[in-house]
Design an enzyme around this catalytic site. Structure first.
Site, PDB file in Angstrom:
ATOM      1  N   GLY A  12       0.775  -1.239   0.000  1.00  0.00           N
ATOM      2  CA  GLY A  12       0.000   0.000   0.000  1.00  0.00           C
ATOM      3  C   GLY A  12       0.803   1.285   0.000  1.00  0.00           C
ATOM      4  O   GLY A  12       0.364   2.286   0.571  1.00  0.00           O
ATOM      5  N   SER A  13       1.951   1.304  -0.691  1.00  0.00           N
ATOM      6  CA  SER A  13       2.699   2.574  -0.706  1.00  0.00           C
ATOM      7  C   SER A  13       1.995   3.613  -1.590  1.00  0.00           C
ATOM      8  O   SER A  13       2.002   4.809  -1.271  1.00  0.00           O
ATOM      9  CB  SER A  13       4.151   2.365  -1.133  1.00  0.00           C
ATOM     10  OG  SER A  13       4.246   2.081  -2.503  1.00  0.00           O
ATOM     11  N   ASN A  14       1.371   3.179  -2.674  1.00  0.00           N
ATOM     12  CA  ASN A  14       0.593   4.140  -3.481  1.00  0.00           C
ATOM     13  C   ASN A  14      -0.625   4.634  -2.706  1.00  0.00           C
ATOM     14  O   ASN A  14      -0.976   5.818  -2.767  1.00  0.00           O
ATOM     15  CB  ASN A  14       0.172   3.510  -4.806  1.00  0.00           C
ATOM     16  CG  ASN A  14       1.276   3.585  -5.837  1.00  0.00           C
ATOM     17  OD1 ASN A  14       1.595   4.662  -6.343  1.00  0.00           O
ATOM     18  ND2 ASN A  14       1.896   2.451  -6.128  1.00  0.00           N
ATOM     19  N   ARG A  92      -6.416  -8.626  -8.226  1.00  0.00           N
ATOM     20  CA  ARG A  92      -7.509  -9.456  -8.744  1.00  0.00           C
ATOM     21  C   ARG A  92      -7.889  -8.920 -10.117  1.00  0.00           C
ATOM     22  O   ARG A  92      -8.003  -7.702 -10.302  1.00  0.00           O
ATOM     23  CB  ARG A  92      -8.763  -9.361  -7.843  1.00  0.00           C
ATOM     24  CG  ARG A  92      -8.574  -9.792  -6.436  1.00  0.00           C
ATOM     25  CD  ARG A  92      -8.152 -11.230  -6.304  1.00  0.00           C
ATOM     26  NE  ARG A  92      -9.169 -12.186  -6.739  1.00  0.00           N
ATOM     27  CZ  ARG A  92      -8.915 -13.501  -6.868  1.00  0.00           C
ATOM     28  NH1 ARG A  92      -7.715 -13.974  -6.646  1.00  0.00           N
ATOM     29  NH2 ARG A  92      -9.875 -14.317  -7.236  1.00  0.00           N
ATOM     30  N   LEU A  94     -10.605  -8.062 -12.680  1.00  0.00           N
ATOM     31  CA  LEU A  94     -12.017  -7.717 -12.486  1.00  0.00           C
ATOM     32  C   LEU A  94     -12.822  -8.112 -13.723  1.00  0.00           C
ATOM     33  O   LEU A  94     -12.331  -8.021 -14.845  1.00  0.00           O
ATOM     34  CB  LEU A  94     -12.139  -6.217 -12.233  1.00  0.00           C
ATOM     35  CG  LEU A  94     -11.396  -5.732 -10.977  1.00  0.00           C
ATOM     36  CD1 LEU A  94     -11.473  -4.218 -10.862  1.00  0.00           C
ATOM     37  CD2 LEU A  94     -11.945  -6.394  -9.721  1.00  0.00           C
ATOM     38  N   ASN A 108      -6.355   2.900 -12.293  1.00  0.00           N
ATOM     39  CA  ASN A 108      -5.338   1.908 -11.902  1.00  0.00           C
ATOM     40  C   ASN A 108      -3.962   2.505 -12.138  1.00  0.00           C
ATOM     41  O   ASN A 108      -3.788   3.351 -13.015  1.00  0.00           O
ATOM     42  CB  ASN A 108      -5.494   0.636 -12.755  1.00  0.00           C
ATOM     43  CG  ASN A 108      -4.485  -0.439 -12.366  1.00  0.00           C
ATOM     44  OD1 ASN A 108      -4.253  -0.691 -11.179  1.00  0.00           O
ATOM     45  ND2 ASN A 108      -3.857  -1.062 -13.343  1.00  0.00           N
ATOM     46  N   SER A 137       2.317   4.433 -15.311  1.00  0.00           N
ATOM     47  CA  SER A 137       1.123   4.989 -15.960  1.00  0.00           C
ATOM     48  C   SER A 137      -0.076   4.896 -15.021  1.00  0.00           C
ATOM     49  O   SER A 137      -0.238   3.885 -14.329  1.00  0.00           O
ATOM     50  CB  SER A 137       0.760   4.181 -17.220  1.00  0.00           C
ATOM     51  OG  SER A 137       1.877   3.995 -18.063  1.00  0.00           O
ATOM     52  N   ASP A 146      -4.741  -3.854 -17.799  1.00  0.00           N
ATOM     53  CA  ASP A 146      -3.691  -2.850 -18.039  1.00  0.00           C
ATOM     54  C   ASP A 146      -3.885  -2.109 -19.367  1.00  0.00           C
ATOM     55  O   ASP A 146      -2.923  -1.782 -20.068  1.00  0.00           O
ATOM     56  CB  ASP A 146      -2.288  -3.499 -17.981  1.00  0.00           C
ATOM     57  CG  ASP A 146      -1.987  -4.063 -16.601  1.00  0.00           C
ATOM     58  OD1 ASP A 146      -2.546  -3.538 -15.613  1.00  0.00           O
ATOM     59  OD2 ASP A 146      -1.215  -5.028 -16.498  1.00  0.00           O
TER      60      ASP A 146
HETATM   61  C1  GRF Z   1       2.913  -0.757  -7.705  1.00  0.00           C
HETATM   62  O1  GRF Z   1       4.136  -0.896  -8.376  1.00  0.00           O
HETATM   63  C2  GRF Z   1       1.784  -0.543  -8.678  1.00  0.00           C
HETATM   64  O2  GRF Z   1       2.185   0.166  -9.819  1.00  0.00           O
HETATM   65  C3  GRF Z   1       1.396  -1.949  -9.048  1.00  0.00           C
HETATM   66  O3  GRF Z   1       1.540  -2.688  -7.864  1.00  0.00           O
HETATM   67  C4  GRF Z   1       2.484  -2.060  -7.014  1.00  0.00           C
HETATM   68  C5  GRF Z   1       1.793  -1.800  -5.721  1.00  0.00           C
HETATM   69  O4  GRF Z   1       2.672  -1.274  -4.763  1.00  0.00           O
HETATM   70  N1  GRF Z   1       0.078  -1.977  -9.619  1.00  0.00           N
HETATM   71  P1  GRF Z   1       2.087  -0.597  -3.458  1.00  0.00           P
HETATM   72  O5  GRF Z   1       1.212  -1.659  -2.778  1.00  0.00           O
HETATM   73  O6  GRF Z   1       1.320   0.601  -3.860  1.00  0.00           O
HETATM   74  O7  GRF Z   1       3.282  -0.260  -2.612  1.00  0.00           O
END
Ligand code: GRF
Length: 217
Positions: A12-14, A92, A94, A108, A137, A146
């Protein structure tokens, strides 16, 4: 205020970058929910620490019935009156059932410059292909994995001595910049679709170029 759910499966860093951005008073969206299909996703703890409501819908409970799993997810999104969904490492696939319900309202992030390197292991594959520029992206979700109109991208140089881990780190730092940017643009209604491409209101023409390799002299 636009209510956003972030869907995660892992660290969950994003998600954390979106939460941090949304704390700014001028940010046009609030992270109202973090939901996961994995009860042990590390990101759930980070979300709780930031006082965000969390939910778990364990896909294993539904066996092969993907739509039943998605109906359970949809019920939670309804319950929390969610306007926009951000997939952030949500592992997952979808079905069109869910994706069509969120058309134009589900984003996404993918760790590559789409349409290159769809799918998994993007950094390994970018190194194997020998590309000099890689990146990330943010796109609208469509039934095909994607794919879908691209809202924002960021490029990073590939170094000769990169490992997949080092490259992933460099890409991740730009992911954390473009996801909050893309979400803000969508939440403000500044993204419109023209002939299947995203047009961004107020975007300035850019002259910056990235040339790799950089050679002195
Ligand atoms: C990220 O590299 C994102 O682009 C991809 O999965 C990874 C998730 O990383 N879809 P995080 O859980 O957000 O750290």
């Amino acid at each position: 205020m636009t209510r956003v759910a972030v869907l995660i499966s892992g660290r969950g860093s994003n998600m954390a970058a979106l939460i941090a951005a949304a704390q700014a008073p001028a940010y046009p969206a609030e992270i109202a929910l973090v939901a996961s299909n994995q009860a042990d996703a590390a990101g759930l703890e980070r979300a709780k620490a930031a006082n965000i409501t969390t939910a778990i819908v364990d896909h294993a409970r539904f066996g092969k019935d993907r739509e039943a799993f998605e109906r359970a997810f949809q019920a939670i999104l309804d319950q929390h009156r969610i306007d926009l969904v951000c997939l952030a490492g949500f592992m997952r696939l979808l079905t069109p059932w869910l994706v069509s319900r969120w058309q134009g309202r589900m984003l996404n992030i993918h760790p590559a410059l789409l349409p290159a390197f769809k799918g998994l292991d993007t950094h390994e594959r970018a190194l194997a292909a020998g590309v000099k520029i890689h990146g990330a992206s943010v796109h609208f979700v469509v039934p095909e994995m994607d794919s879908g109109p691209i809202i924002a991208q960021a490029a990073v140089p590939v170094q000769d001595d990169d490992t997949p881990e080092r490259l992933a780190e460099r890409v991740l730092s730009v992911e954390h910049r473009i996801y909050p940017l893309a979400l803000a643009l969508v939440a403000r209604g500044e993204v419109s679709l023209v002939d299947g491409r995203c047009r961004i209101a107020g975007a300035q023409p850019m002259s910056a170029t990235l040339v790799v390799p950089a050679i002195k002299g």
